[in-house]
Design a protein around this motif. Structure first.
Motif, short mmCIF file in Angstrom:
data_model
loop_
_atom_site.label_atom_id
_atom_site.label_comp_id
_atom_site.label_asym_id
_atom_site.label_seq_id
_atom_site.Cartn_x
_atom_site.Cartn_y
_atom_site.Cartn_z
N ASP A 187 -64.20 47.56 35.42
CA ASP A 187 -63.40 48.78 35.54
C ASP A 187 -63.42 49.32 36.97
OD1 ASP A 187 -61.69 50.52 34.31
OD2 ASP A 187 -63.18 51.41 32.96
N TYR A 233 -46.52 49.82 28.82
CA TYR A 233 -47.29 51.03 29.12
C TYR A 233 -46.75 51.73 30.36
CZ TYR A 233 -50.69 49.35 25.71
OH TYR A 233 -51.30 48.93 24.56
N SER A 250 -55.23 50.12 30.80
CA SER A 250 -56.44 50.93 30.89
C SER A 250 -56.19 52.30 31.50
CB SER A 250 -57.51 50.20 31.72
OG SER A 250 -57.10 50.06 33.07
N ARG A 251 -55.10 52.46 32.27
CA ARG A 251 -54.85 53.74 32.95
C ARG A 251 -53.63 54.49 32.42
NH1 ARG A 251 -59.30 51.16 34.74
NH2 ARG A 251 -60.12 52.06 36.68
N HIS A 304 -55.94 56.46 26.95
CA HIS A 304 -56.88 55.88 27.91
C HIS A 304 -58.06 56.83 28.13
CE1 HIS A 304 -55.01 58.56 30.86
NE2 HIS A 304 -56.05 58.33 31.64
#
Length: 541
Positions: free
Chosen positions: A342, A462, A513-514, A519
């Motif tokens: 990450d 996304y 992930s963002r 998230h």
């Protein structure tokens, strides 16, 4: 005869960090420089990457350990207002200026020059961030000084690849450095409330200044760009250490700031006692004059924070690659892999955005679209990348455990340094309000931003959903109280768009992930092993 006992066997500890070529080891940086037009400078960047990841990294230890000292008087009571540094600091500055960290954009102008200098700045910050302050200010001041024929010598010598630490007039030097003095006690970022007074002299452009500066950066520099109240309002001046008549200027250093970090660099409080200065630009146009530097200094804040993230990730990967716990190396422990992967994603996106903005700055002089993008993206990126640096530094320090809290690991230095760029050159609120101002008053910035984001549509679901949400936010008037929420969204979209348009191998992992609605704000919450494996491989694990 004494029996020897093995009471101090060191095992399960990583070896020294050693030397690295910070250019060769960084695929994200190399690809971004190539993508933004700086590939012609690759050999030069590789040379500096080796220097920054080797000799400069070790010189930085001494430069930070032995902080600058103010020598206000000599032994006989005469004012000298001199700042003394460890010799390592001067060696670092000399190497940086020789290799173009402060002047490449101006000594070798042409396509890619600003991108290459941005990469040099990114590399340098990883080695010794404190010296980046005078390097940045020297670089940013050159185009402002070039506009004043009487100050051409100053502009030429600020761009020159020569470092001379002597406290003598610039007539005796091949190269110089520059500092700045904007902030006063009563005003902070509100420089229009400055109380320092400028009184015109008989000669055109010459003034005397009486007043103070609460933050006066790099007081050992040869000259300083300062703001003061002239008869027609706030005006910009060049205030040199030495007057044209050869006498020391009436610049009094009251004290050096005792700062949280940035220890190798001197920051000070000063007073002007009828100090001689030369006007830059028209009276009353001081803020507009200084704003010509802002794009460059704010870009360097972003580059510095991105570089700091990269160095933090390097050190974590080194640590977890050699340290074991509970029967496995840390890099094999699933949760640690998640956290560090990450961190790699965050660093990758920060690097990509910082160099994308550098590319827009590089093309701004001849491309109105690039100029508009640079105008708004610099403030967006400065807010977000600099804000994230502290979070990354704290998490990276924790990944190293107890040794990460020990000075020799250099993780505390990164942690102390991490908030600086969010404060310097306009804190986060200033950046966010500047974004609102640009988007509402300069229609070309909104067009450029929308175009930049639209070019990334259709690749990732996304991103497309987040883009729709962001454009809906822009379609309505934005309350200043909501400025951070908007600018954070725009920053994430810019990072995602930059990665997607570059076909970056981590782009889809970053977007999920963002940009997903659910998230997490914590590191170590990646949802797939594929994301972790891809990020760690990309980071150099």
């Amino acid at each position: 005869m004494h029996t020897a006992f093995a009471t101090h066997i060191v095992d399960n500890q990583p070896p020294p960090f050693g030397t690295h070529n910070l250019w060769d080891d960084d695929a994200a940086l190399r690809e971004a420089v190539c993508r933004e037009g700086g590939e012609a400078f690759s050999i030069r960047l590789a040379e500096y990457g080796a220097l920054a990841g080797g000799r400069l990294l070790y010189l930085a230890d001494d430069a930070h350990r032995d902080r600058p000292r103010l020598l206000a008087y000599d032994a006989y009571g005469r004012r000298q207002d001199r700042v003394e540094f460890h010799p390592a600091y001067h060696k670092v500055m000399g190497a940086a200026i020789q290799h173009g960290v402060a002047g490449l954009s101006w000594t070798q102008p042409g396509p890619g020059a600003h991108v290459a200098r941005a990469a040099l700045s990114f590399l340098h910050y990883q080695a010794e961030p404190g010296s980046s302050c005078p390097l940045t200010m020297t670089h940013a001041a050159v185009p402002v000084l070039q506009q004043v024929p009487a100050l051409r010598e100053w502009a030429d010598k600020a761009a020159a690849p020569y470092y001379d630490a002597r406290c003598v007039s610039i007539t005796h030097k091949q190269g110089i450095t520059l500092g700045m003095g904007m902030t006063e006690k009563q005003g902070g970022s509100d420089v229009r409330s400055n109380s320092t007074r400028a009184t015109p002299l008989v000669a055109d452009g010459e003034y005397t200044l009486i007043g103070h500066k609460w933050f006066f950066s790099a007081p050992m520099s040869d000259g300083f760009l300062v703001l003061a109240q002239a008869p027609a309002g706030v005006t910009c001046f060049l205030l040199p250490r030495w007057r044209p008549d050869g006498h020391a200027n009436a610049l009094r250093i009251l004290r050096l700031k005792d700062k949280q970090g940035d220890w190798s660099n001197a920051s000070s409080e000063v007073e002007f006692e009828n100090a001689w200065a030369f006007r830059i630009g028209d009276e009353g146009r001081g803020v507009a004059t200084i704003l010509q530097m802002v794009m460059f200094t704010r870009l360097d804040c972003m580059l510095g924070s991105a570089g700091l993230m990269r160095m933090a990730v390097r050190r974590v990967l080194h640590h977890i690659g050699h340290r074991s716990a509970f029967g496995k190396r840390l890099i094999e422990q699933p949760l640690m892999r998640n956290v560090v992967a990450d961190l790699v994603l965050e660093s990758e996106a920060a690097t990509a955005l910082a160099l994308r903005v550098a590319g827009a700055v590089d093309r701004a002089a001849h491309d109105p679209h690039a100029a508009a993008l640079a105008r708004v993206a610099t403030a967006i990126g400065k807010f977000w990348v600099c804000k994230r640096a502290s979070t990354v530094a704290a998490e990276a320090q924790e990944c190293c455990g107890g040794i990460g809290y020990i000075e020799e690991s250099q993780m505390p230095r990164l942690f102390r340094q991490s908030p600086l760029n969010a404060i310097w050159e306009g804190c986060s609120n200033i950046q966010c309000l500047d974004v609102l101002r640009a988007l509402s008053r300069e229609p070309e910035t909104l067009h450029a931003l929308r175009s930049e984001l639209e070019q990334a549509k259709g690749v990732d679901a996304y991103f497309d959903a987040a883009f729709a949400t962001g454009m809906a936010m822009l379609a309505e008037p934005v309350d200043p109280a909501d400025a951070r929420r908007l600018v954070e969204r725009l920053a994430l979209l810019l990072q995602g768009a930059t990665l997607l348009r570059a076909n970056n191998p981590l782009a889809t992992h970053w977007c999920v992930s963002r940009l997903a609605a659910a998230h997490s704000a914590s590191f170590g919450t990646l949802a797939s092993k594929a994301s972790m494996d891809a990020a760690l491989a990309r980071g150099g694990a």
